[in-house]
Write an enzyme that holds these catalytic residues in place. Structure first.
Site, PDB file in Angstrom:
ATOM      1  N   GLU A 311       2.234   0.653   0.730  1.00 15.94           N
ATOM      2  CA  GLU A 311       1.328  -0.238  -0.004  1.00 15.94           C
ATOM      3  C   GLU A 311       1.253   0.009  -1.499  1.00 15.94           C
ATOM      4  OE1 GLU A 311      -1.355   3.199   1.521  1.00 15.94           O
ATOM      5  OE2 GLU A 311       0.370   2.063   2.251  1.00 15.94           O
ATOM      6  N   ASN A 312       2.319   0.508  -2.130  1.00 14.25           N
ATOM      7  CA  ASN A 312       2.276   0.712  -3.582  1.00 14.25           C
ATOM      8  C   ASN A 312       1.641  -0.504  -4.260  1.00 14.25           C
ATOM      9  OD1 ASN A 312       4.042   3.103  -3.279  1.00 14.25           O
ATOM     10  ND2 ASN A 312       5.615   1.575  -2.886  1.00 14.25           N
ATOM     11  N   GLU A 344      -0.197  -4.032   4.973  1.00 14.29           N
ATOM     12  CA  GLU A 344       0.107  -3.458   3.661  1.00 14.29           C
ATOM     13  C   GLU A 344      -0.616  -4.192   2.535  1.00 14.29           C
ATOM     14  OE1 GLU A 344       1.392  -0.673   3.649  1.00 14.29           O
ATOM     15  OE2 GLU A 344       2.276  -0.629   5.643  1.00 14.29           O
TER      16      GLU A 344
END
Length: 353
Positions: A311-312, A344
């Site tokens: 999940e940047n 995400e």
């Protein structure tokens, strides 16, 4: 800055004594694996130049620091990194410059301790730490690593990818690599000129350097080190708009550009996933009544990724199997793709804010 009073370059009277001859050190507090609280980063200005072929990384980082308590030791995380030069500036004036003899590494704790000949105090402002360093591209799927893919000619090649969760940002640059220690980030990346370079924020500008180029990204909001992300390689993308941004005067939400990047031969496989991402983002904004907080959202299909997704913030990575959907794809696989994308993207609020 308070002069440490010691005659040596590293300050001989420091509480932990001089740096050992073998440049290793162990922490005294066995009950606490956390970094000291005397210093806190507020902003990182990072330049990385990874060589895809050799695996060598050259880099520098300038860190704006908040001094919370007097200290002559700077303790931060490093792993597989060699610190080459260190300077400390106070009020824009160089207050200390130390060589590698003043840097001690604790391999077990994955830290480096920089011994200064001066003591930093809360009255010192602003304080900036400059570090030049060298490192190596990771051999596994963590830190800054290489992922195999097929380039435009169909040949096997490598793209650069990061996986910093949970504590692998320290493998790419020296930092305070704990989730609770948040800061803003400004990234500069030097890569081959034919590469697409991506990070959490949009590109501010690019400088062409012959066979290389340097890409300057916009400054990020405050976030944890594990959310910083980089992808660079020969990539194509498709794009759509998601009306998930802030509300205008009429109450209508502003559009957020949403892209999915893939290796060149695979771009037609992600149209279903792009439509899903746009719709999920808009649903999440409606549910939370809180706009998507970044100016863009990129999803990237990575052939080699440790998890199903990561999940940047603003640059979400997925295994290719989670984004590639064709007419032959089963209903179960489609449902799994929607689930993983939604999971995400929900982290863009839960965990990332």
């Amino acid at each position: 800055v308070d002069d440490g009073g010691g005659g040596g370059v590293c300050g001989d009277d420091l509480s932990k004594g001089p740096v050992p001859a073998d440049h290793t050190i162990t922490h005294n507090n066995e009950q606490n694996d956390m970094l000291p609280l005397s210093l806190a980063p507020t902003h990182y200005d990072i330049h990385l130049q990874p060589d895809v072929r050799s695996g060598h990384i050259g880099g520098s980082v300038a860190v704006d620091l908040l001094v919370r308590a007097p200290t002559a030791d700077i303790v931060l995380h490093t792993k597989t990194i060699v610190i080459d030069r260190v300077s400390v500036f106070v009020g824009g004036v160089e207050a200390a410059s130390v060589d590698t003899d003043c840097v001690a590494y604790d391999d077990e704790m994955e830290t480096a301790t920089i011994r200064l000949p001066v003591t930093l105090t809360p009255e010192d402002a602003p304080v900036q730490l400059l570090i030049a360093f060298t490192g190596a591209v990771s051999e596994g799927m963590y830190g800054l690593y290489r992922s195999k893919y097929r380039d435009r000619s169909g040949q096997l090649a490598h793209m650069l990818v990061t996986q910093f969760q949970a504590k692998c940002a320290r493998m790419a640059f020296p930092c305070w690599d704990e989730p609770a220690i948040k800061a803003e980030f400004t990234l500069t990346l030097t890569v081959p000129a034919h590469f697409e370079a991506l990070s959490n924020m949009p590109v501010a500008h690019t400088a062409e350097l012959g066979e290389l180029k340097t890409v300057y990204f916009e400054r990020s909001p405050r976030m944890s080190t594990y959310l910083l992300a980089i992808v660079a390689g020969e990539l194509d993308y498709i794009e759509a708009e998601s009306f998930s941004g802030a509300q205008d005067a009429s109450g209508r939400r502003l559009p957020i550009p949403c892209r999915i990047y893939t290796p060149p031969a695979d771009i037609e496989k992600v149209r279903f996933s792009l439509d899903t991402a746009v719709r999920v983002l808009e649903q999440l904004v409606d549910m939370f009544d809180y706009e998507y907080p970044l100016p863009k959202l990129d999803l990237v299909a990575v052939p080699e990724l440790e998890a199903g997704g990561m999940e940047n913030w603003g640059l979400v990575l997925f295994r290719t199997v989670r984004l590639f959907i064709t007419a032959q794809t089963s209903l179960w696989i489609r449902q799994k793709a929607v689930y993983v994308i939604a999971h995400e993207l929900s982290h863009q609020w839960f965990g990332n804010l």
